[in-house]
Design a protein around this motif. Sequence first.
Motif, PDB file in Angstrom:
ATOM      1  N   ASP A   1       5.123  77.405   0.191  1.00  0.00           N
ATOM      2  CA  ASP A   1       5.584  76.541   1.287  1.00  0.00           C
ATOM      3  C   ASP A   1       7.139  76.018   1.343  1.00  0.00           C
ATOM      4  O   ASP A   1       7.435  75.737   2.447  1.00  0.00           O
ATOM      5  CB  ASP A   1       4.625  75.147   0.973  1.00  0.00           C
ATOM      6  CG  ASP A   1       2.995  75.651   1.067  1.00  0.00           C
ATOM      7  OD1 ASP A   1       2.676  76.661   1.547  1.00  0.00           O
ATOM      8  OD2 ASP A   1       2.155  74.572   0.795  1.00  0.00           O
ATOM      9  N   GLN A   2       7.609  75.979   0.078  1.00  0.00           N
ATOM     10  CA  GLN A   2       8.966  75.617  -0.025  1.00  0.00           C
ATOM     11  C   GLN A   2       9.545  76.640   0.503  1.00  0.00           C
ATOM     12  O   GLN A   2      10.795  76.367   1.246  1.00  0.00           O
ATOM     13  CB  GLN A   2       9.215  75.239  -1.512  1.00  0.00           C
ATOM     14  CG  GLN A   2       8.574  73.944  -1.974  1.00  0.00           C
ATOM     15  CD  GLN A   2       8.969  73.713  -3.551  1.00  0.00           C
ATOM     16  OE1 GLN A   2       9.035  74.702  -4.169  1.00  0.00           O
ATOM     17  NE2 GLN A   2       9.185  72.580  -3.742  1.00  0.00           N
ATOM     18  N   ILE A   3       9.567  77.776   0.332  1.00  0.00           N
ATOM     19  CA  ILE A   3      10.197  79.036   0.595  1.00  0.00           C
ATOM     20  C   ILE A   3      10.367  78.997   2.224  1.00  0.00           C
ATOM     21  O   ILE A   3      11.102  79.021   3.186  1.00  0.00           O
ATOM     22  CB  ILE A   3       9.852  80.292   0.198  1.00  0.00           C
ATOM     23  CG1 ILE A   3      10.240  80.268  -1.300  1.00  0.00           C
ATOM     24  CG2 ILE A   3      10.405  81.390   0.944  1.00  0.00           C
ATOM     25  CD1 ILE A   3       9.869  81.488  -2.034  1.00  0.00           C
ATOM     26  N   ALA A   4       8.931  78.831   2.897  1.00  0.00           N
ATOM     27  CA  ALA A   4       8.833  78.873   4.282  1.00  0.00           C
ATOM     28  C   ALA A   4       9.593  77.715   5.005  1.00  0.00           C
ATOM     29  O   ALA A   4      10.347  78.155   5.939  1.00  0.00           O
ATOM     30  CB  ALA A   4       7.455  78.646   4.853  1.00  0.00           C
ATOM     31  N   ASP A   5       9.760  76.565   4.298  1.00  0.00           N
ATOM     32  CA  ASP A   5      10.399  75.714   4.913  1.00  0.00           C
ATOM     33  C   ASP A   5      12.019  75.866   4.793  1.00  0.00           C
ATOM     34  O   ASP A   5      12.617  75.572   5.703  1.00  0.00           O
ATOM     35  CB  ASP A   5      10.201  74.126   4.128  1.00  0.00           C
ATOM     36  CG  ASP A   5       8.743  73.592   4.184  1.00  0.00           C
ATOM     37  OD1 ASP A   5       8.345  73.843   5.569  1.00  0.00           O
ATOM     38  OD2 ASP A   5       8.346  72.682   3.616  1.00  0.00           O
ATOM     39  N   TYR A   6      12.425  76.372   3.693  1.00  0.00           N
ATOM     40  CA  TYR A   6      13.614  76.675   3.387  1.00  0.00           C
ATOM     41  C   TYR A   6      14.363  77.549   4.298  1.00  0.00           C
ATOM     42  O   TYR A   6      15.430  77.474   5.071  1.00  0.00           O
ATOM     43  CB  TYR A   6      14.057  76.924   2.034  1.00  0.00           C
ATOM     44  CG  TYR A   6      15.491  77.227   1.483  1.00  0.00           C
ATOM     45  CD1 TYR A   6      16.126  76.056   1.462  1.00  0.00           C
ATOM     46  CD2 TYR A   6      16.081  78.400   1.402  1.00  0.00           C
ATOM     47  CE1 TYR A   6      17.742  76.105   0.919  1.00  0.00           C
ATOM     48  CE2 TYR A   6      17.465  78.570   1.288  1.00  0.00           C
ATOM     49  CZ  TYR A   6      18.244  77.435   0.953  1.00  0.00           C
ATOM     50  OH  TYR A   6      19.557  77.403   0.933  1.00  0.00           O
ATOM     51  N   ILE A   7      13.708  78.801   4.310  1.00  0.00           N
ATOM     52  CA  ILE A   7      14.341  79.791   5.316  1.00  0.00           C
ATOM     53  C   ILE A   7      13.842  79.840   6.810  1.00  0.00           C
ATOM     54  O   ILE A   7      14.208  80.569   7.616  1.00  0.00           O
ATOM     55  CB  ILE A   7      13.827  81.275   4.777  1.00  0.00           C
ATOM     56  CG1 ILE A   7      12.303  81.402   4.672  1.00  0.00           C
ATOM     57  CG2 ILE A   7      14.401  81.456   3.230  1.00  0.00           C
ATOM     58  CD1 ILE A   7      11.919  82.843   4.490  1.00  0.00           C
ATOM     59  N   GLY A   8      12.801  78.606   7.034  1.00  0.00           N
ATOM     60  CA  GLY A   8      12.598  78.399   8.539  1.00  0.00           C
ATOM     61  C   GLY A   8      11.561  79.611   9.246  1.00  0.00           C
ATOM     62  O   GLY A   8      12.099  79.736  10.257  1.00  0.00           O
ATOM     63  N   VAL A   9      10.678  80.064   8.520  1.00  0.00           N
ATOM     64  CA  VAL A   9       9.671  80.726   9.207  1.00  0.00           C
ATOM     65  C   VAL A   9       8.554  80.204   8.689  1.00  0.00           C
ATOM     66  O   VAL A   9       8.058  79.559   7.979  1.00  0.00           O
ATOM     67  CB  VAL A   9       9.908  82.424   8.450  1.00  0.00           C
ATOM     68  CG1 VAL A   9      11.416  82.976   8.865  1.00  0.00           C
ATOM     69  CG2 VAL A   9       9.742  82.260   7.146  1.00  0.00           C
ATOM     70  N   PRO A  10       7.508  80.851   9.680  1.00  0.00           N
ATOM     71  CA  PRO A  10       5.871  80.564   9.632  1.00  0.00           C
ATOM     72  C   PRO A  10       5.420  80.645   8.178  1.00  0.00           C
ATOM     73  O   PRO A  10       5.702  81.575   7.654  1.00  0.00           O
ATOM     74  CB  PRO A  10       5.352  81.148  10.642  1.00  0.00           C
ATOM     75  CG  PRO A  10       6.348  81.527  11.644  1.00  0.00           C
ATOM     76  CD  PRO A  10       7.444  81.697  10.956  1.00  0.00           C
ATOM     77  N   LEU A  11       4.505  79.878   7.676  1.00  0.00           N
ATOM     78  CA  LEU A  11       3.839  80.040   6.286  1.00  0.00           C
ATOM     79  C   LEU A  11       3.309  81.377   6.281  1.00  0.00           C
ATOM     80  O   LEU A  11       3.318  82.164   5.367  1.00  0.00           O
ATOM     81  CB  LEU A  11       2.951  78.958   6.044  1.00  0.00           C
ATOM     82  CG  LEU A  11       2.167  79.048   4.682  1.00  0.00           C
ATOM     83  CD1 LEU A  11       3.161  79.069   3.445  1.00  0.00           C
ATOM     84  CD2 LEU A  11       1.442  77.841   4.656  1.00  0.00           C
TER      85      LEU A  11
END
Length: 158
Positions: free
Chosen positions: A50-60
Amino acid sequence: MGVIDSAWFYEKLSERGSSLRDMARFMGLDPSAVSRMLNGERKMSAEEQDQIADYIGVPLDEVAAHRRGDLAGFAEKKQAGYESAGANPGELDEPPVKMFTEDDVIYKDGKRWMELDDGTLLEVHPAWGCMKGTLTIMPGVDLTAPADPDWGKVYDDD
């Protein structure tokens, strides 16, 4: 460990103009832990995903697909898409009865009520709505499909 698409993660970091260290700082992790995770030497937790999706700005679901090395995402490759029994394929049928929504809730005397078609008030159960926002079902996921079609099979059909 599963096969992770490391190149994709590093490419997304590069597109964003960030480094692995920047992402590790955002996640509150040691850079070596993030490096091992992106190289497949350490498992990625759901929270980290979840954190990676938020950080790089792509869907989960995109992160999940590249986490597993399965570019098909959550959909099973052999599963047919949902076909509505309605007149227009792809459109959902109307439910057979009126379903209550949050817009129908009436707050009165410190309680929650819903009005029936005949005008009588029905008290809403205290647990109604308590699970809202706790589960995300990705588009294209069929929850009615069997997880393993051969589950419980005790003999061959041959």
